[in-house]
Design a protein around this motif. Structure first.
Motif, short mmCIF file in Angstrom:
data_model
loop_
_atom_site.label_atom_id
_atom_site.label_comp_id
_atom_site.label_asym_id
_atom_site.label_seq_id
_atom_site.Cartn_x
_atom_site.Cartn_y
_atom_site.Cartn_z
N PRO A 129 0.80 -1.23 0.00
CA PRO A 129 0.00 0.00 0.00
C PRO A 129 0.84 1.28 0.00
CG PRO A 129 -0.09 -1.06 2.14
CD PRO A 129 0.67 -1.98 1.24
N VAL A 130 0.23 2.34 -0.51
CA VAL A 130 0.83 3.68 -0.51
C VAL A 130 -0.15 4.61 0.19
CG1 VAL A 130 1.47 5.64 -1.98
CG2 VAL A 130 2.18 3.32 -2.61
N SER A 131 0.39 5.50 1.03
CA SER A 131 -0.45 6.44 1.77
C SER A 131 0.12 7.85 1.65
CB SER A 131 -0.53 6.03 3.24
OG SER A 131 -1.31 6.94 3.97
N ILE A 132 -0.76 8.80 1.34
CA ILE A 132 -0.40 10.22 1.26
C ILE A 132 -1.32 10.95 2.23
CG2 ILE A 132 -0.29 12.26 -0.22
CD1 ILE A 132 -0.01 10.32 -2.62
N GLY A 133 -0.76 11.76 3.11
CA GLY A 133 -1.54 12.48 4.11
C GLY A 133 -2.34 13.64 3.53
N ASN A 134 -2.87 14.45 4.41
CA ASN A 134 -3.62 15.65 4.03
C ASN A 134 -2.67 16.78 3.65
OD1 ASN A 134 -6.21 14.53 4.77
ND2 ASN A 134 -5.66 14.89 6.90
N ASP A 135 -3.20 17.73 2.86
CA ASP A 135 -2.49 18.98 2.54
C ASP A 135 -1.12 18.75 1.90
OD1 ASP A 135 -4.55 20.67 3.75
OD2 ASP A 135 -3.86 19.81 5.65
N THR A 149 4.85 5.82 2.80
CA THR A 149 3.89 6.69 3.45
C THR A 149 4.44 8.11 3.41
OG1 THR A 149 3.07 4.96 4.93
CG2 THR A 149 2.73 7.24 5.64
N ILE A 150 3.59 9.03 2.98
CA ILE A 150 3.94 10.44 2.96
C ILE A 150 3.06 11.12 4.00
CG2 ILE A 150 3.83 12.55 1.57
CD1 ILE A 150 4.50 10.81 -0.87
N ASN A 152 1.38 14.24 6.50
CA ASN A 152 0.60 15.46 6.24
C ASN A 152 1.53 16.62 5.93
OD1 ASN A 152 -1.87 14.17 6.87
ND2 ASN A 152 -1.60 14.61 9.04
N GLY A 153 1.05 17.53 5.07
CA GLY A 153 1.76 18.77 4.80
C GLY A 153 3.06 18.64 4.04
N VAL A 154 3.24 17.56 3.31
CA VAL A 154 4.48 17.31 2.59
C VAL A 154 4.42 17.87 1.17
CG1 VAL A 154 5.90 15.46 1.54
CG2 VAL A 154 5.16 15.29 3.93
N THR A 155 5.54 18.39 0.70
CA THR A 155 5.72 18.75 -0.70
C THR A 155 6.81 17.86 -1.27
OG1 THR A 155 5.06 21.05 -0.37
CG2 THR A 155 6.37 20.57 -2.32
N ILE A 156 6.50 17.21 -2.39
CA ILE A 156 7.48 16.40 -3.11
C ILE A 156 7.85 17.18 -4.37
CG2 ILE A 156 7.92 14.21 -4.30
CD1 ILE A 156 7.47 13.83 -1.29
N PRO A 167 8.48 12.12 6.36
CA PRO A 167 7.77 12.62 7.55
C PRO A 167 6.96 13.87 7.24
CG PRO A 167 10.11 13.07 7.74
CD PRO A 167 9.93 12.27 6.48
N GLU A 168 5.95 14.12 8.07
CA GLU A 168 5.06 15.26 7.84
C GLU A 168 5.82 16.58 7.82
OE1 GLU A 168 3.28 16.17 12.29
OE2 GLU A 168 2.17 14.83 10.97
N ASN A 169 5.18 17.53 7.13
CA ASN A 169 5.70 18.90 7.02
C ASN A 169 7.15 18.95 6.53
OD1 ASN A 169 3.23 20.06 8.00
ND2 ASN A 169 3.83 19.29 10.01
N SER A 170 7.42 18.20 5.48
CA SER A 170 8.75 18.16 4.90
C SER A 170 8.71 18.50 3.42
CB SER A 170 9.35 16.75 5.03
OG SER A 170 9.49 16.38 6.37
N LEU A 171 9.83 19.02 2.91
CA LEU A 171 10.04 19.17 1.48
C LEU A 171 11.06 18.12 1.10
CD1 LEU A 171 9.99 20.59 -1.29
CD2 LEU A 171 11.70 22.19 -0.39
#
Length: 185
Positions: A129-135, A149-150, A152-156, A167-171
């Motif tokens: 499975p693959v998971s992408i958070g919110n925002d 798993t990505i 919340n708040g991540v930019t790729i 991890p959350e809130n990461s670029l």
């Protein structure tokens, strides 16, 4: 004894050319043809096709054709998810995408994978499975590999290849993608 579909959904090795799975993929291809060729514009007909194609998606999503997926029923989308053109989701396992997520053009999300042993690879595959958070924002032409798993708040960043959890809130950028900056919550 489990069916090949049950094996696929539980993450076990399965035979992808099983009759039931082939019928599922053919049904999806017919719906994708209607979406990507017949309608091509997001209108009432296209929205009806998306509801049938993606039964586990919030009704407030937007997918810019062309779009491709294998099964559709393994894609779980929150509210206000946007897919730009030419996205591919190989959903042999569950793909979970939170709310308020932008998926750039040409993004590929893979759950399907194969054994590295040549003899096994000729007979079976498996999925993670693959998971992408919110925002989140997934930049154009990025590839998300099976089992990641990505948060919340991540930019790729565009063109990245995500091979491990972010991890959350990461670029995160690059191949393989690595975190280069912590973003404010």
């Amino acid at each position: 004894m489990k069916t090949e579909k049950e094996k696929m959904l539980s993450g076990e090795n399965y035979f992808s050319n099983d009759k039931e799975l082939s019928l599922d993929r053919n049904r999806v291809k017919k719906l994708l043809h209607k979406l990507n060729v017949v309608e091509y514009l997001m209108n009432g007909n296209a929205r009806a096709i998306l509801r049938e194609l993606l039964p586990n998606a919030h009704k407030r999503i937007y997918i810019e054709p062309p779009f491709h997926c294998d099964y559709g029923y393994n894609i779980h989308l929150g509210e206000k998810v946007y897919f730009n053109v030419n996205c591919v989701v190989l959903d042999a396992a569950k793909v979970t995408i939170g709310s308020d997520v932008f998926i750039g053009p040409g993004v590929h999300i893979y759950t399907a994978t194969h054994p590295t042993n040549v003899v096994e690879r000729q007979k079976v595959e498996f999925a993670k499975p693959v998971s992408i958070g919110n925002d989140c924002w997934i930049g154009g032409n990025s590839v998300l590999c099976p089992g990641i798993t990505i948060g919340n708040g991540v930019t790729i960043g565009a063109g990245s290849v995500v091979t491990k959890d972010i991890p959350e809130n990461s670029l995160a950028v690059g191949n393989p993608a690595r975190v280069i900056k912590k973003l404010k919550e």
